[in-house]
Design a protein around this motif. Structure first.
Motif, short mmCIF file in Angstrom:
data_model
loop_
_atom_site.label_atom_id
_atom_site.label_comp_id
_atom_site.label_asym_id
_atom_site.label_seq_id
_atom_site.Cartn_x
_atom_site.Cartn_y
_atom_site.Cartn_z
N VAL A 162 0.83 -1.30 0.12
CA VAL A 162 -0.15 -0.05 0.17
C VAL A 162 0.97 1.13 0.14
O VAL A 162 0.64 2.29 -0.81
N SER A 163 1.84 1.04 0.78
CA SER A 163 2.83 2.32 0.97
C SER A 163 3.39 2.39 -0.48
O SER A 163 3.55 3.81 -0.72
N ALA A 164 3.85 1.53 -0.98
CA ALA A 164 4.59 1.69 -2.25
C ALA A 164 3.55 2.28 -3.22
O ALA A 164 4.07 3.39 -4.08
N LEU A 165 2.35 1.93 -3.57
CA LEU A 165 1.34 2.37 -4.30
C LEU A 165 0.97 3.98 -4.04
O LEU A 165 0.88 4.96 -4.95
N VAL A 166 1.03 4.29 -2.80
CA VAL A 166 0.84 5.72 -2.19
C VAL A 166 2.05 6.35 -2.80
O VAL A 166 1.73 7.72 -3.40
N ASN A 167 3.15 6.17 -2.84
CA ASN A 167 4.43 6.65 -3.25
C ASN A 167 4.43 6.77 -4.87
O ASN A 167 5.00 7.79 -5.08
N LEU A 168 3.59 6.07 -5.21
CA LEU A 168 3.68 6.15 -6.77
C LEU A 168 2.49 7.19 -7.24
O LEU A 168 2.29 7.39 -8.37
N GLY A 169 1.90 7.51 -6.07
CA GLY A 169 0.95 8.80 -6.62
C GLY A 169 -0.76 8.26 -6.50
O GLY A 169 -1.65 9.08 -6.73
N TYR A 170 -0.96 6.78 -6.01
CA TYR A 170 -2.19 6.41 -6.06
C TYR A 170 -2.97 6.75 -4.76
O TYR A 170 -2.02 6.65 -3.51
N PRO A 171 -4.33 7.33 -4.71
CA PRO A 171 -4.72 7.31 -3.30
C PRO A 171 -4.87 6.20 -2.30
O PRO A 171 -4.84 4.99 -2.94
N GLN A 172 -4.86 6.25 -1.14
CA GLN A 172 -4.56 5.03 -0.22
C GLN A 172 -6.03 4.10 -0.50
O GLN A 172 -5.76 2.92 -0.35
N ALA A 173 -6.95 4.80 -0.44
CA ALA A 173 -8.26 3.87 -0.68
C ALA A 173 -8.33 3.02 -1.95
O ALA A 173 -8.50 1.92 -2.07
N THR A 174 -7.55 3.76 -3.04
CA THR A 174 -7.56 2.92 -4.40
C THR A 174 -6.39 1.85 -4.09
O THR A 174 -6.50 0.64 -4.58
N ALA A 175 -5.47 2.32 -3.59
CA ALA A 175 -4.23 1.03 -3.26
C ALA A 175 -4.81 0.08 -2.39
O ALA A 175 -4.80 -1.22 -2.92
N TRP A 176 -5.62 0.27 -1.44
CA TRP A 176 -6.08 -0.96 -0.77
C TRP A 176 -7.40 -1.86 -1.57
O TRP A 176 -7.36 -2.96 -1.46
N GLN A 177 -7.93 -0.89 -2.23
CA GLN A 177 -8.70 -1.74 -3.21
C GLN A 177 -8.23 -2.50 -4.33
O GLN A 177 -8.77 -3.67 -4.44
N ALA A 178 -7.15 -2.19 -4.64
CA ALA A 178 -6.39 -2.96 -5.71
C ALA A 178 -5.78 -4.28 -5.00
O ALA A 178 -5.84 -5.14 -5.51
N LEU A 179 -5.29 -3.97 -3.89
CA LEU A 179 -4.71 -5.23 -2.99
C LEU A 179 -5.72 -6.10 -2.64
O LEU A 179 -5.62 -7.40 -2.94
N ARG A 180 -7.01 -5.66 -2.35
CA ARG A 180 -8.22 -6.36 -2.01
C ARG A 180 -8.59 -7.34 -3.36
O ARG A 180 -8.96 -8.60 -3.07
N ALA A 181 -8.50 -6.69 -4.39
CA ALA A 181 -8.76 -7.38 -5.81
C ALA A 181 -8.03 -8.46 -5.81
O ALA A 181 -8.22 -9.70 -6.38
N VAL A 182 -6.61 -8.18 -5.57
CA VAL A 182 -5.57 -9.22 -5.89
C VAL A 182 -5.83 -10.54 -4.92
O VAL A 182 -5.81 -11.66 -5.18
N GLU A 183 -6.30 -9.94 -3.85
CA GLU A 183 -6.50 -11.29 -2.63
C GLU A 183 -7.73 -12.18 -3.07
O GLU A 183 -7.52 -13.21 -3.15
#
Length: 209
Positions: A162-183
């Motif tokens: 999540v931290s890496a995605l945020v550092n890439l410019g993605y909103p935190q909520a979007t980062a969590w959504q993407a990782l939940r989709a991966v799960e």
């Protein structure tokens, strides 16, 4: 006090939804997991709702399940946790897993959540360990046996991704959504993945949206 909403989804974002109830649009803040469970715009939905009244505003918080709402109400009784932080917590972890982390006093899992430090995690465990029984799919009295917490490495990997995605410019909520989709896509296969692979899978999901 508004306790539920039943109507058509007008607008939905990872943080909020507007529901048309008889021609009136009600905005409710939602966790990322409730967002995932919502239908597409124009379709009917039902939300359990908690009305939070402040001096300067009245906010509605919506939940896909009663268990999520009940856990939200418990979280906001903990000193230092307001409604927005409570929903951030519920975005980062499911009801079942959060209940296990609390009853098992799994501080490493709790501190992996956005906005939760060690002291807040300790307060959550102390205040709620005896209150979350019956929530999250396991009985209030499990015969004295505590559920086993998720391995700390898995929680750390998700948090780091999540931290890496945020550092890439993605909103935190979007980062969590993407990782939940991966799960959801990989199931148990997601558990052993390292940060680099989680990040690669999440970026693939985001690119395909």
């Amino acid at each position: 006090m508004i306790a539920s909403l039943s109507g058509l989804v007008l607008v939905k974002t990872p943080n909020a939804v507007i529901v048309d109830v008889g021609g009136v649009g009600y905005e409710a803040f939602v966790s990322g997991r409730t967002y995932d469970a919502l239908p597409e715009t124009g379709h009917a939905c039902f939300l359990h709702v908690q009305t939070v009244v402040r001096e300067d505003a009245i906010h509605l918080f919506g939940f896909h399940t009663k268990e999520e709402k009940d856990l939200f109400l418990l979280l906001i009784t903990v000193s230092g946790i307001g409604p927005r932080l409570a929903q951030t917590i519920l975005s980062g972890i499911g009801v079942d897993e959060l209940c296990r982390a609390i009853t098992g006093k799994d501080l490493s899992r709790l501190t992996a959540l956005p906005g939760i430090g060690k002291k807040t995690a300790q307060r959550i465990c102390v205040d709620l360990a005896e209150k979350v029984g019956g929530l999250g799919g396991f009985p209030a009295d499990a015969g004295g046996a505590r559920p086993q917490p998720a391995p700390a490495g898995e929680a750390d990997a998700m948090s780091d991704a999540v931290s890496a995605l945020v550092n890439l410019g993605y909103p935190q909520a979007t980062a969590w959504q993407a990782l939940r989709a991966v799960e959801q896509q990989l199931g148990e296969g997601a558990a052993p993945l390292k940060v680099e692979e989680l990040l690669r899978q999440a970026l693939r999901f985001l690119a395909a949206r």
